[in-house]
Motif scaffolding. Structure first.
Motif, short mmCIF file in Angstrom:
data_model
loop_
_atom_site.label_atom_id
_atom_site.label_comp_id
_atom_site.label_asym_id
_atom_site.label_seq_id
_atom_site.Cartn_x
_atom_site.Cartn_y
_atom_site.Cartn_z
N VAL A 81 -76.67 13.85 -40.94
CA VAL A 81 -78.00 14.43 -40.78
C VAL A 81 -78.74 13.73 -39.63
O VAL A 81 -79.38 14.37 -38.79
CB VAL A 81 -78.80 14.32 -42.09
N ALA A 82 -78.62 12.40 -39.60
CA ALA A 82 -79.33 11.62 -38.57
C ALA A 82 -78.84 11.97 -37.16
O ALA A 82 -79.61 11.89 -36.19
CB ALA A 82 -79.15 10.13 -38.83
N GLN A 83 -77.59 12.37 -37.04
CA GLN A 83 -77.04 12.72 -35.73
C GLN A 83 -77.28 14.19 -35.35
O GLN A 83 -76.80 14.65 -34.32
CB GLN A 83 -75.55 12.40 -35.68
N GLY A 84 -78.03 14.90 -36.21
CA GLY A 84 -78.41 16.27 -35.87
C GLY A 84 -77.50 17.36 -36.36
O GLY A 84 -77.63 18.51 -35.93
N THR A 85 -76.59 17.04 -37.28
CA THR A 85 -75.63 18.04 -37.75
C THR A 85 -76.33 19.20 -38.45
O THR A 85 -76.02 20.37 -38.20
CB THR A 85 -74.60 17.39 -38.69
N LEU A 86 -77.25 18.89 -39.35
CA LEU A 86 -77.95 19.94 -40.08
C LEU A 86 -78.74 20.83 -39.13
O LEU A 86 -78.74 22.06 -39.26
CB LEU A 86 -78.87 19.31 -41.13
N LEU A 87 -79.40 20.23 -38.17
CA LEU A 87 -80.20 21.00 -37.20
C LEU A 87 -79.32 21.93 -36.38
O LEU A 87 -79.64 23.12 -36.21
CB LEU A 87 -80.96 20.03 -36.29
#
Length: 503
Positions: free
Chosen positions: A279-285
């Motif tokens: 999530v922190a690396q932007g996967t969800l976004l």
């Protein structure tokens, strides 16, 4: 699995030939990963060459002929002739019977490895193709442990500049991954993960190589016995941003690279090793943004062949990441309300052709509706009526819809009133009559929430001829269902109703 068994690339075409190649490539994409529904994947890929047909098979060769070709390769000295000899051996290995003959010869793999590391580039290429044929073998005797002599060199070659040779090495390594846990651990110890990271960086503009990197990585991390060291190594390698950068389909090349990288992200998310890092690396976004784009296209009727094979892993990745923490903490990456519209568009588009995909989409919606923000957004976007229309459909779709509706009803009286206004009560009258006991159970739960929230909803249910339905359920052979129906009849119906309950 919905998996492409053969990959065919050709280069050096101009004009109409190039367009024909692109068309054929897109046709191949139609067969990509055709059954990749399960969380575990065991699949091998065959990279076809310019001089081979699509099926790539040959008639069974005589044992003497295979031995003759191998002995010529073993004793040959002339490099020009050796290239032709290796090519002949590679073509012979297209016959599965030749695999068993070859591996029984002393030092057969070592001789191929010697040519793989030799000075002649074409000999190296043909030796790699021979190893690739063996890695795709249907025979259990030709396992990856027999080919392990080649793996350090194959991994080293991933840093090379030749896309064609690199792609071949990648698919060979990817074919070896599913065979055993020992093979995966061996590849990990030999540095395959940093090699993959370096490879995708070197060849980031070559989508054929990027697709092959995604395939190999997905093979490495897909099995349920993946050790606790592989996933953390991938998360710490710097591969995640590179995988996310691929999540933009190329209209000319096809969906292959995006599909492979999406499945990698799914396997990482379902491992639950460190979803916070994802999530922190932007996967969800990134995944939700691509789902929004695909949802807009699907809603307009623009359904590209094979697009469901991309939607599937994206849904699973997002659904798993939504369970990694409180929805409030994930809100910054979920700020596009069009995601809800996309999740409702997919079931409408794939209900008949891919009902399991429709269920997956509603599952993600179920994970979102733990939050009142998303429940409110469903009403604001007028998406609830579309969900209610899915209640007549089986394959677990109606059960998942009832879960979503139950989540909405759980938010309180105002939400229950909006559900009734959307037409939920007559729909529940229909689902309560279904033969599926699980559907009836969930319907009773949702109905109970509505009735408990406001007496007017109980009266409306009676006006919808729901009373006889509840009374009939008292005669069910399922005790749990009988007790639920009796409880609603005795505690939530209006006082003026005459209720027939069992003694």
């Amino acid at each position: 699995m919905w998996r492409l068994n053969a990959v065919r690339h050709k280069a050096g075409r101009q004009g109409s030939d190039l367009e024909e190649f692109k068309f054929k490539r897109r046709e191949h994409e139609k067969e990509l990963r055709r059954a990749r529904k399960d969380s575990q994947l065991v699949s091998k890929r065959l990279l076809l060459n310019d001089d081979e047909e699509e099926d790539g098979t040959m008639d069974t060769l005589a044992s003497d002929r295979v031995l003759e070709l191998f002995n010529i390769v073993r004793h040959g000295r002339d490099l020009v002739k050796k290239e032709a000899d290796l090519r002949a051996l590679r073509k012979a290995l297209r016959s599965p019977s030749a695999h068993l003959i070859l591996i029984k010869q002393p030092n057969s793999i070592a001789i191929l490895v010697t040519n793989l590391c030799g000075p002649n580039p074409q000999c190296r290429l043909e030796a790699a193709r021979c190893l690739h044929e063996l890695s795709h073998s249907p025979h259990s005797e030709v396992d990856s442990l027999r080919l392990r002599q080649a793996t350090p060199y194959l991994i080293t070659f991933l840093s090379g500049q030749s896309p064609k040779f690199t792609e071949l090495c990648l698919y060979t390594l990817g074919n070896m991954c599913p065979d055993s846990e020992n093979v995966r651990d061996m590849l990990l110890a030999q540095g395959i993960i940093p090699a993959l990271n370096n490879c995708i960086q070197i060849h980031r503009t070559n989508l054929a190589v990027v697709e092959a990197v995604g395939f190999t990585l997905s093979q490495l991390i897909s099995a349920n016995y993946v050790t606790g060291t592989i996933i953390p190594a991938v998360l710490a390698s710097g591969l995640i941003p590179r995988l996310l950068s691929v999540l933009t389909p190329d209209s000319q090349f096809g969906l292959g690279p995006v599909i492979e990288c999406a499945w990698c992200l799914h396997y990482l998310a379902c491992s639950n090793v460190d979803n916070g890092a994802l999530v922190a690396q932007g996967t969800l976004l990134h995944c939700t943004s691509l789902l929004v784009t695909l949802g807009v296209a699907v809603a307009k009727g623009s359904i590209e062949e094979g697009i469901e094979l991309l939607i599937w892993p994206l849904l699973r990745c997002v659904g798993n990441l939504l369970l990694s923490g409180p929805l409030g903490a994930l809100q910054p990456q979920l700020n596009d309300s069009r995601l809800l519209a996309a999740l409702c568009a997919f079931p409408q588009a794939f209900l008949q052709t891919h009902p399991a995909l429709a269920r997956e989409s509603i599952w993600v919606l179920n994970n979102l509706t733990d939050s009142s923000v998303f429940c409110s957004a469903l009403f604001y976007l007028n998406l609830v009526p579309a969900l209610i229309q899915l209640l007549p459909f089986s394959h677990g779709i109606n059960i998942m819809v009832l879960r979503v509706l139950g989540n909405i009803a759980h938010q309180g009286r105002e939400y229950c009133l909006h559900l009734a206004q959307a037409g939920l009560l007559p729909a529940l009258c229909a689902t309560l009559k279904m033969a599926d006991t699980e559907v009836v159970t969930f319907s009773l739960e949702v109905l109970g929430q509505l009735m408990a929230s406001d007496p007017q909803l109980a009266e409306e249910f009676v006006r919808q001829s729901g009373l006889p339905v509840l009374e009939a359920i008292q005669y069910s052979n399922q005790e749990t269902i009988r007790l639920r129906a009796t409880h609603l009849l005795e505690h939530h119906l209006p006082p003026h109703c005459t209720v027939r309950t069992l003694p």
